[in-house]
Design a protein around this motif. Structure first.
Motif, short mmCIF file in Angstrom:
data_model
loop_
_atom_site.label_atom_id
_atom_site.label_comp_id
_atom_site.label_asym_id
_atom_site.label_seq_id
_atom_site.Cartn_x
_atom_site.Cartn_y
_atom_site.Cartn_z
N ASP A 144 0.83 -1.21 0.00
CA ASP A 144 0.00 0.00 0.00
C ASP A 144 0.86 1.26 0.00
N THR A 145 1.85 1.27 0.88
CA THR A 145 2.71 2.46 1.00
C THR A 145 3.46 2.72 -0.30
N LEU A 146 4.09 1.70 -0.85
CA LEU A 146 4.88 1.88 -2.07
C LEU A 146 4.00 2.27 -3.25
N TYR A 147 2.85 1.64 -3.36
CA TYR A 147 1.98 1.89 -4.51
C TYR A 147 1.43 3.31 -4.51
N ASN A 148 1.26 3.88 -3.31
CA ASN A 148 0.65 5.21 -3.20
C ASN A 148 1.67 6.35 -3.13
N LEU A 149 2.94 6.04 -3.32
CA LEU A 149 3.95 7.10 -3.34
C LEU A 149 3.70 8.06 -4.49
N SER A 150 4.04 9.30 -4.29
CA SER A 150 3.98 10.27 -5.38
C SER A 150 5.20 10.10 -6.27
N ILE A 151 5.11 10.60 -7.50
CA ILE A 151 6.25 10.51 -8.42
C ILE A 151 7.44 11.25 -7.80
N GLY A 152 8.57 10.55 -7.71
CA GLY A 152 9.78 11.14 -7.15
C GLY A 152 9.91 10.97 -5.64
N GLU A 153 8.85 10.52 -4.98
CA GLU A 153 8.89 10.38 -3.52
C GLU A 153 9.71 9.16 -3.11
N LEU A 154 10.40 9.27 -1.96
CA LEU A 154 11.21 8.17 -1.43
C LEU A 154 10.49 7.50 -0.26
N TYR A 155 10.79 6.23 -0.08
CA TYR A 155 10.31 5.53 1.11
C TYR A 155 11.44 4.64 1.64
N GLY A 156 11.67 4.74 2.96
CA GLY A 156 12.67 3.88 3.56
C GLY A 156 13.76 4.68 4.25
N PRO A 157 14.82 3.95 4.61
CA PRO A 157 15.02 2.51 4.42
C PRO A 157 14.05 1.69 5.28
N TYR A 158 13.66 0.51 4.75
CA TYR A 158 12.76 -0.38 5.45
C TYR A 158 13.29 -1.81 5.30
N GLN A 159 13.02 -2.63 6.32
CA GLN A 159 13.50 -4.01 6.29
C GLN A 159 12.45 -4.90 5.66
N ASP A 160 12.85 -5.59 4.60
CA ASP A 160 11.98 -6.55 3.92
C ASP A 160 12.71 -7.88 3.87
N GLY A 161 12.30 -8.80 4.74
CA GLY A 161 13.00 -10.07 4.82
C GLY A 161 14.40 -9.87 5.34
N ASN A 162 15.37 -10.42 4.63
CA ASN A 162 16.76 -10.33 5.07
C ASN A 162 17.52 -9.23 4.34
N ALA A 163 16.82 -8.12 4.10
CA ALA A 163 17.47 -7.00 3.41
C ALA A 163 16.82 -5.69 3.83
N TYR A 164 17.60 -4.62 3.74
CA TYR A 164 17.07 -3.27 3.88
C TYR A 164 16.91 -2.70 2.47
N LYS A 165 15.81 -1.93 2.29
CA LYS A 165 15.53 -1.38 0.97
C LYS A 165 15.22 0.12 1.07
N TYR A 166 15.53 0.80 -0.01
CA TYR A 166 15.27 2.24 -0.12
C TYR A 166 14.65 2.43 -1.50
N THR A 167 13.41 2.95 -1.55
CA THR A 167 12.64 2.94 -2.79
C THR A 167 12.23 4.35 -3.22
N ARG A 168 12.27 4.58 -4.53
CA ARG A 168 11.82 5.84 -5.12
C ARG A 168 10.80 5.53 -6.20
N MET A 169 9.68 6.26 -6.17
CA MET A 169 8.66 6.11 -7.21
C MET A 169 9.13 6.84 -8.47
N LEU A 170 9.18 6.12 -9.59
CA LEU A 170 9.64 6.72 -10.85
C LEU A 170 8.47 7.15 -11.73
N SER A 171 7.51 6.26 -11.93
CA SER A 171 6.37 6.61 -12.79
C SER A 171 5.24 5.61 -12.62
#
Length: 707
Positions: free
Chosen positions: A316-343
């Motif tokens: 839900d959080t990732l899908y609703n990001l605005s274009i260019g918005e960042l989310y994270g870092p967040y832990q997903d399983g055995n990794a940390y991730k940092y995500t940016r909405m591109l388009s």
């Protein structure tokens, strides 16, 4: 989905096959004995030796052919069983004088399609020619010794199969089944009784009230020697020190990811000035793939994906990001991730169906398809015309599509993203609207494509960092386990106490056989088992082993020698049997009386006389009690209305009375039941025969020396 998978864009995988070091025993000293490699023996069957080199060659070839899909231990065990069976049967063939001539083998070969249909082995009339076949084999012998050796192995398999079939035919001929056997089988299945009964379950007496001595277990083991013969085994205890990321390591990974959004100042050698490079949120779209690939443990993914393809906890959080918005870092399983909405696009995924009309020469290549490209195009255009005229797309797909993986589903390909199909297919579906139907040509043939649904898709740039221990953490784990190892070697009797003091859990690994590979709580660790069985390893010895992502320190706690199990070794298996026997005797003493009512009264079950209907040998189920074969057998021979003596069952002790006995009417002929019994015997003949021969054979197994 064979064709579908090939339609999807294909990626070239580089598979690196690492040779198996099966002959590395030179280093370990096996060949340092007086025997040469070709004299090494891995076992014997009734005195016939099994060559190590031949056996290891089979293992190596099998592992290579399986491409690493099965473990070495499985292959070794399977080939060993096959080798033992082959040796035992060869001995039987020789004893009985069973042999097979060349003519018989040629007759078998003439029925093998790869030879019977090969033009080089056929005569002028198109019939398999033994003479031509012999000539080709003779030429191969002269020109290609390697292929000839392979042929010899194949030829031997034909000889072995033929001799085995003769041998089994002799065995089957002696498997007699009479009409009387058929009659008995008929009545076991169809004779039924209705009984009343009183039961006292074994669970009515707590196990703790029954004491079993070592002498009782020893007497039982001696009376059942075959069941309690055991192999050489070893007991171990060990501690596991895993290299796991510490909270500090995780915090550092998170901070490193956050820092990627800070502008970076780098010195430019060409301009001899400092350049300011943008952080994650400001990197231009044209450079985003390069930025992600430089900083991530997983490569940039350019596909548009629907919401259901995103990580469940963050969709839900990732899908609703605005274009260019960042989310994270967040832990997903055995990794940390940092995500940016591109388009975002409305048709990130498309659901489509297709009817494939292939032609001779189209991918993936199907010899059964003989139509030309022109004929395929004409057929596809005809089907498209039928659909546009109102024809049923699903029915036409089922009747005409050459993609067998989805034809019966109306050609449905489910949802897929951009770039997953070959270019012409991809271009059409991602420019079409729901309901559009069109004709597209690819290397696979002609596709009548129907667009059935669309999903909005998002393109994300995600930088991933796997959660791994730092060098400092690894060093700390190593230092701690090394200190424990040294203390345990110095004070082996204090192994458990030292482990507790160091904060380690001590795990047991008991009854390990010489060829064991899997250690409970640890997994595959063949070197540990081999160490436990080395002659120089004594009870109490301690050793450290390096494993993937950590270390173990193990101690040998017991050597169990081959032979009859001791009372302590057999207790876990034998005690429940003896407890049940003692309970049965106590319960029998309670079940006195000449009528069910008297028995129930004496047993304290006055109001619990039960009834079971339709009980038979084939269906010995008592409601609420389960299967009780002894009760069913006794009921079928007990006269009506007579009260039985106490019957020892699987779940308790029973006293029964037959209320009604329904004996199935006689049949004019029992041949059908006799036939079933005979088929059952024939089907079991091979397996039962080999089991019997193996039990009586003298087998020496030295695999543990080599594997």
């Amino acid at each position: 989905m064979a064709v579908l998978e090939k339609i999807r864009k294909r990626t070239v995988f580089l598979i690196l096959v690492i040779g198996l070091a099966l002959f590395a025993f030179v280093i370990s000293g096996i060949f340092s004995r007086t025997k040469t490699p070709d004299q090494l023996v891995i076992g014997e069957v009734n005195g016939d030796k099994i060559s190590y080199l031949e056996f290891s060659s089979q293992v190596e070839n099998t592992l290579r052919n399986m491409g690493g899909s099965i473990g070495q231990a499985y292959v070794v065990n399977a080939l060993w069983q096959q080798t033992i069976q082959s040796k035992i049967l060869d001995q039987q063939f020789e004893k009985l004088g069973i042999s097979v001539g060349k003519d018989q083998i040629l007759s078998i070969i003439s029925k093998v399609p790869q030879y019977a249909q090969n033009p080089q082995f056929l005569d002028d009339k198109g019939v398999f020619s033994p003479a031509k076949f012999g000539q080709v084999i003779a030429q191969i012998k002269q020109s290609n010794p390697t292929v000839y050796k392979q042929w010899q192995q194949e030829e031997k398999s034909y000889f072995d199969t033929a001799k085995r079939e003769i041998y089994l035919s002799l065995i089957r001929a002696g498997l007699g089944v009479t009409l009387k056997d058929g009659e008995d089988a008929y009545h076991q299945e169809n004779d039924k009784v209705t009984i009343k009964y009183v039961t006292l379950p074994y669970s009515s007496i707590p196990d703790e009230q029954i004491k079993i001595s070592d002498n009782e277990i020893q007497d039982y083991v001696k009376a059942h020697k075959k069941q309690y013969q055991q192999k050489d085994m070893r007991n171990l205890q060990f501690v596991l020190a895993s290299e796991v990321a510490s909270p500090e390591d995780k915090k550092a990974i998170e901070q490193d990811l956050k820092a990627l959004n800070n502008p970076r100042i780098l010195y430019n050698n060409q301009t001899q000035k400092s350049d300011t490079l943008p952080g994650f949120s400001q990197v231009p779209l044209k450079d985003i793939a390069e930025f992600v690939n430089e900083n991530s443990d997983t490569p940039f993914d350019s596909l548009y994906v629907s919401k259901d393809k995103l990580p469940v906890n963050f969709a839900d959080t990732l899908y609703n990001l605005s274009i260019g918005e960042l989310y994270g870092p967040y832990q997903d399983g055995n990794a940390y991730k940092y995500t940016r909405m591109l388009s975002k696009i409305p048709n990130g995924e498309v659901r489509a169906s297709h009817i494939l009309i292939a032609y001779q020469g189209s991918l993936p290549g199907n010899d059964a398809i003989t139509r030309t490209k022109e004929e395929a195009k004409a057929k596809a255009e005809g089907i498209l015309a039928q659909i546009k005229a109102g024809g049923d797309y699903t029915a036409l797909a089922q009747a005409n599509s050459d993609d067998a993986s989805n034809a019966q589903n109306g050609g449905d390909l489910d949802f897929f993203s951009r770039g997953m199909m070959v270019q012409p297919f991809n271009d059409y579906v991602f420019h079409a609207k729901v309901g559009d139907i069109g004709l597209v040509e690819t290397n696979f043939g002609f596709h009548i494509i129907k667009i059935t649904d669309l999903r909005e898709g998002v393109k994300l740039a995600t930088i991933t960092r796997n959660i791994e221990p730092s060098a400092a953490t690894r060093d700390a784990v190593y230092t701690k386990i090394t200190e424990f190892d040294a203390q345990a070697i110095k004070n082996p009797k204090e192994f458990a106490a030292l482990a507790q003091k160091a904060g380690y859990d001590v795990l047991p690994a008991n009854n390990l056989e010489a060829l064991a590979e899997d250690i409970p709580g640890l997994g595959d660790n063949r070197p540990l088992v081999k160490w436990a069985f080395e002659k120089d390893t004594k009870v109490g010895d301690v050793r450290r082993f390096d494993i993937k992502d950590g270390y173990i320190v193990a101690q040998l706690t017991k050597k169990i020698e081959a032979g009859l199990a001791s009372p302590s070794e057999a207790r876990a298996q034998v005690a429940p049997i003896l407890i049940k026997e003692k309970k049965a005797k106590q319960l029998i003493e309670k079940m006195k009386g000449s009528s069910l009512e008297q028995v129930a009264q004496a047993a304290g079950e006055a109001n619990n006389i039960q009834q079971a209907e339709g009980v038979s040998i084939k269906n010995p189920i008592l409601p609420g009690q389960g299967a009780e074969g002894s009760v069913a057998g006794a009921a079928l021979v007990l006269p009506p209305n007579k009260v039985s003596k106490p019957i020892v069952g699987d779940n308790g002790v029973y006293v029964i009375q037959v209320i009604q006995k329904d004996v199935a009417p006689a049949l004019p002929n029992y041949s059908s039941y006799m036939g079933i019994l005979r088929n059952q015997k024939l089907n079991r003949a091979s397996q039962d025969l080999f089991s019997a021969l193996e039990q009586t054979a003298e087998i020496k197994d030295d695999r543990a020396m080599y594997y």
